[in-house]
Write a protein that holds these residues in place. Sequence first.
Motif, PDB file in Angstrom:
ATOM      1  N   GLU A   1      -0.173  52.901   9.521  1.00  0.00           N
ATOM      2  CA  GLU A   1      -0.169  53.711   8.201  1.00  0.00           C
ATOM      3  C   GLU A   1      -1.293  54.638   8.118  1.00  0.00           C
ATOM      4  O   GLU A   1      -1.272  55.754   7.916  1.00  0.00           O
ATOM      5  N   SER A   2      -2.568  53.998   8.106  1.00  0.00           N
ATOM      6  CA  SER A   2      -3.651  54.851   8.013  1.00  0.00           C
ATOM      7  C   SER A   2      -5.007  54.023   8.536  1.00  0.00           C
ATOM      8  O   SER A   2      -5.203  53.006   8.638  1.00  0.00           O
ATOM      9  N   LEU A   3      -5.848  55.072   8.814  1.00  0.00           N
ATOM     10  CA  LEU A   3      -7.434  54.347   9.114  1.00  0.00           C
ATOM     11  C   LEU A   3      -8.004  53.648   8.195  1.00  0.00           C
ATOM     12  O   LEU A   3      -8.725  52.843   8.452  1.00  0.00           O
ATOM     13  N   ALA A   4      -7.861  54.247   6.797  1.00  0.00           N
ATOM     14  CA  ALA A   4      -8.248  53.493   5.535  1.00  0.00           C
ATOM     15  C   ALA A   4      -7.597  51.963   5.567  1.00  0.00           C
ATOM     16  O   ALA A   4      -8.456  51.218   5.088  1.00  0.00           O
ATOM     17  N   GLU A   5      -6.533  52.012   5.750  1.00  0.00           N
ATOM     18  CA  GLU A   5      -5.867  50.500   5.788  1.00  0.00           C
ATOM     19  C   GLU A   5      -6.703  49.805   6.963  1.00  0.00           C
ATOM     20  O   GLU A   5      -6.894  48.431   6.565  1.00  0.00           O
TER      21      GLU A   5
ATOM     22  N   LEU B   1      -1.630  58.415  14.465  1.00  0.00           N
ATOM     23  CA  LEU B   1      -3.144  58.036  14.412  1.00  0.00           C
ATOM     24  C   LEU B   1      -3.574  57.958  15.902  1.00  0.00           C
ATOM     25  O   LEU B   1      -4.639  57.618  16.155  1.00  0.00           O
TER      26      LEU B   1
ATOM     27  N   SER C   1       2.920  56.717  14.008  1.00  0.00           N
ATOM     28  CA  SER C   1       2.068  57.208  12.827  1.00  0.00           C
ATOM     29  C   SER C   1       1.205  58.276  12.807  1.00  0.00           C
ATOM     30  O   SER C   1       0.727  58.767  11.843  1.00  0.00           O
TER      31      SER C   1
ATOM     32  N   ASP D   1      -9.196  55.065  17.043  1.00  0.00           N
ATOM     33  CA  ASP D   1      -7.861  54.424  16.491  1.00  0.00           C
ATOM     34  C   ASP D   1      -7.579  52.962  16.452  1.00  0.00           C
ATOM     35  O   ASP D   1      -6.508  52.529  15.962  1.00  0.00           O
TER      36      ASP D   1
ATOM     37  N   SER E   1      -3.582  49.992  12.663  1.00  0.00           N
ATOM     38  CA  SER E   1      -2.585  50.232  11.531  1.00  0.00           C
ATOM     39  C   SER E   1      -1.354  51.334  11.804  1.00  0.00           C
ATOM     40  O   SER E   1      -1.827  52.110  12.470  1.00  0.00           O
TER      41      SER E   1
END
Length: 104
Positions: free
Chosen positions: A24-28, A80, A78, A46, A22
Amino acid sequence: MAVLLDPPLWPRHGRIWGHLVSDESLAELRDFAARAGLPERGFDRDHYDIPADRYDELIALGATLVDSRELVRRLRASGLRVPARDRRRTGPRTADRPALTDPP
């Protein structure tokens, strides 16, 4: 705000693998992986290691195919990206620190 795939180029375990990230985020990333039914063991700090035979399905779910340089550029941008030196560390998998694995 995208989930990205790079081309499958990495041979391992009789398959060819690529990476899902992602920008944007690891949650995404984890939400997308859960919707796709990806096993947790495929997560490596990641990114998820993805076999080539899953690509069409992941693209149909909304992942964007980009070249490897673009994937790394966007992952770094990002914030990340986990540096290679941190990938060598091993230990138990937790929500905050998943276990490290060999490349796919």
